[in-house]
Design a protein around this motif. Structure first.
Motif, short mmCIF file in Angstrom:
data_model
loop_
_atom_site.label_atom_id
_atom_site.label_comp_id
_atom_site.label_asym_id
_atom_site.label_seq_id
_atom_site.Cartn_x
_atom_site.Cartn_y
_atom_site.Cartn_z
N ALA A 105 0.81 -1.22 0.00
CA ALA A 105 0.00 0.00 0.00
C ALA A 105 0.84 1.26 0.00
N ARG A 106 2.13 1.14 0.37
CA ARG A 106 3.00 2.33 0.44
C ARG A 106 4.45 1.89 0.38
N LEU A 107 5.28 2.73 -0.22
CA LEU A 107 6.72 2.49 -0.28
C LEU A 107 7.43 3.63 0.45
N VAL A 108 8.27 3.27 1.42
CA VAL A 108 8.91 4.27 2.28
C VAL A 108 10.43 4.07 2.26
N PRO A 109 11.16 4.85 1.46
CA PRO A 109 12.62 4.76 1.47
C PRO A 109 13.18 5.44 2.72
N VAL A 110 14.18 4.80 3.35
CA VAL A 110 14.75 5.36 4.58
C VAL A 110 16.27 5.47 4.47
N GLN A 111 16.79 6.46 5.18
CA GLN A 111 18.23 6.66 5.31
C GLN A 111 18.67 6.00 6.61
N THR A 112 19.50 4.98 6.51
CA THR A 112 20.00 4.28 7.69
C THR A 112 21.47 4.59 7.90
N ASP A 113 22.04 4.05 8.96
CA ASP A 113 23.46 4.30 9.24
C ASP A 113 24.36 3.81 8.11
N PHE A 114 23.94 2.73 7.42
CA PHE A 114 24.79 2.15 6.37
C PHE A 114 24.26 2.43 4.96
N THR A 115 23.29 3.33 4.82
CA THR A 115 22.76 3.65 3.50
C THR A 115 23.71 4.58 2.75
N ASN A 116 24.10 4.18 1.55
CA ASN A 116 25.00 4.99 0.75
C ASN A 116 24.32 5.61 -0.47
N ALA A 121 12.04 10.51 -5.00
CA ALA A 121 10.72 9.88 -4.90
C ALA A 121 10.00 9.89 -6.24
N ASP A 122 10.17 10.97 -7.03
CA ASP A 122 9.44 11.03 -8.30
C ASP A 122 9.93 9.97 -9.28
N LYS A 123 11.23 9.66 -9.24
CA LYS A 123 11.78 8.63 -10.11
C LYS A 123 11.24 7.25 -9.70
N LEU A 124 11.22 6.99 -8.39
CA LEU A 124 10.70 5.70 -7.92
C LEU A 124 9.19 5.61 -8.18
N GLN A 125 8.48 6.75 -8.07
CA GLN A 125 7.05 6.73 -8.34
C GLN A 125 6.78 6.38 -9.80
N SER A 126 7.56 6.94 -10.70
CA SER A 126 7.40 6.60 -12.12
C SER A 126 7.67 5.12 -12.36
N HIS A 127 8.63 4.57 -11.65
CA HIS A 127 8.93 3.14 -11.81
C HIS A 127 7.79 2.29 -11.27
N ALA A 128 7.17 2.74 -10.17
CA ALA A 128 6.02 2.02 -9.62
C ALA A 128 4.85 2.03 -10.61
N VAL A 129 4.64 3.15 -11.28
CA VAL A 129 3.60 3.25 -12.31
C VAL A 129 3.88 2.27 -13.45
N PHE A 139 -3.42 -1.04 -8.66
CA PHE A 139 -3.10 -0.04 -7.65
C PHE A 139 -1.63 0.35 -7.77
N VAL A 140 -1.35 1.65 -7.67
CA VAL A 140 0.02 2.15 -7.68
C VAL A 140 0.32 2.72 -6.30
N PRO A 141 1.19 2.05 -5.53
CA PRO A 141 1.47 2.56 -4.18
C PRO A 141 2.20 3.89 -4.22
N PRO A 142 1.86 4.83 -3.36
CA PRO A 142 2.61 6.09 -3.30
C PRO A 142 4.00 5.84 -2.75
N VAL A 143 4.97 6.63 -3.22
CA VAL A 143 6.35 6.55 -2.76
C VAL A 143 6.66 7.81 -1.95
N ASP A 144 7.06 7.63 -0.70
CA ASP A 144 7.40 8.76 0.15
C ASP A 144 8.78 9.32 -0.20
#
Length: 238
Positions: A105-116, A121-129, A139-144
């Motif tokens: 229902a939703r995609l939530v990208p997060v920045q973690t300690d090891f995220t490089n 979000a708009d690029k990932l949203q286009s890919h979800a479409v 259904f196209v889940p929104p990307v935060d």
């Protein structure tokens, strides 16, 4: 015979409804796919199911489609979020694509300690479409926008968390004690969550740490495995 072309539009869909096309959509349909007036294609908008629509007019700069009839009623996915740390672009795109196919229902990208990596979000949203168009999804889940993990957890509500903990590799997996409802699956980056982040998650009453089997999985593989397990146990596959 209906065309195999399938297009997402941000416009209401109903019988006889005209659907205007923007320049990019018109170029795709008439320059790339070579559709002509009278051709029939499938439309989705994430709200009204799937509809057959006919090309009323069009050229590479614009056009109008007319809705004919609904071919699939709307089906919404379970209330499941995928919270993930972006990795290399191709693998992140794969993760988003499979999440749309498997049903979130939703995609939530997060920045973690090891995220490089950082993702727009708009690029990932286009890919979800694109994924919904290609896989037959409705259904196209929104990307935060990408958010720091600490910030996300600091405002967390009572949504349950399925925390894929690489430290539990090899332990038995049992989801039978969990109940359906609002959930989020957490997938860390390559290298996993840091010790600090694991402690933070483990301290939350909503979080349930699980193993994903006897082998360490790459982040994109782990996302597919976790989504499959959740859907087959708590989701709409049951």
């Amino acid at each position: 015979m209906a065309s195999k072309v399938r297009l997402y539009v941000d416009h209401p869909l109903s019988k006889g409804q005209p659907v205007p096309l923007d320049r990019a959509q018109a170029n795709y349909l008439f320059a790339v796919m070579r559709l002509e007036p009278g051709a029939v294609l499938s439309l989705i908008n994430g709200r009204d199911g799937e509809w057959d629509a006919q090309v009323s007019q069009g050229n590479k700069r614009g056009g109008v489609l007319t809705c004919l009839e609904q071919t699939q009623a709307m089906r919404l996915p379970p209330d499941l979020w995928l919270v993930f740390a972006p990795i290399k672009k191709a693998r992140t795109d794969f993760m988003v694509e499979k999440a749309v196919e498997l049903g979130v229902a939703r995609l939530v990208p997060v920045q973690t300690d090891f995220t490089n990596e950082r993702m727009r979000a708009d690029k990932l949203q286009s890919h979800a479409v694109e994924a919904a168009e290609q896989c037959g999804g409705l259904f196209v889940p929104p990307v935060d926008d990408q958010v720091k993990l600490d910030t996300l957890l600091g405002g967390w509500d009572d949504r349950q968390i399925l925390f894929c903990d690489e430290e539990l590799v090899g332990e038995a997996l049992d989801l039978t004690s969990l109940t359906a409802g609002a959930w989020a699956i957490f997938i860390g980056p390559e290298g996993g969550f840091s010790a600090r982040e694991r402690d933070l998650l483990r301290a939350m009453s909503q979080a349930h740490a699980i193993s994903l089997g006897p082998r360490i999985l790459r982040a994109d593989t782990a996302a597919v495995a976790a989504l499959t397990l959740w859907q087959s146990t708590l989701g709409d596959w049951t």
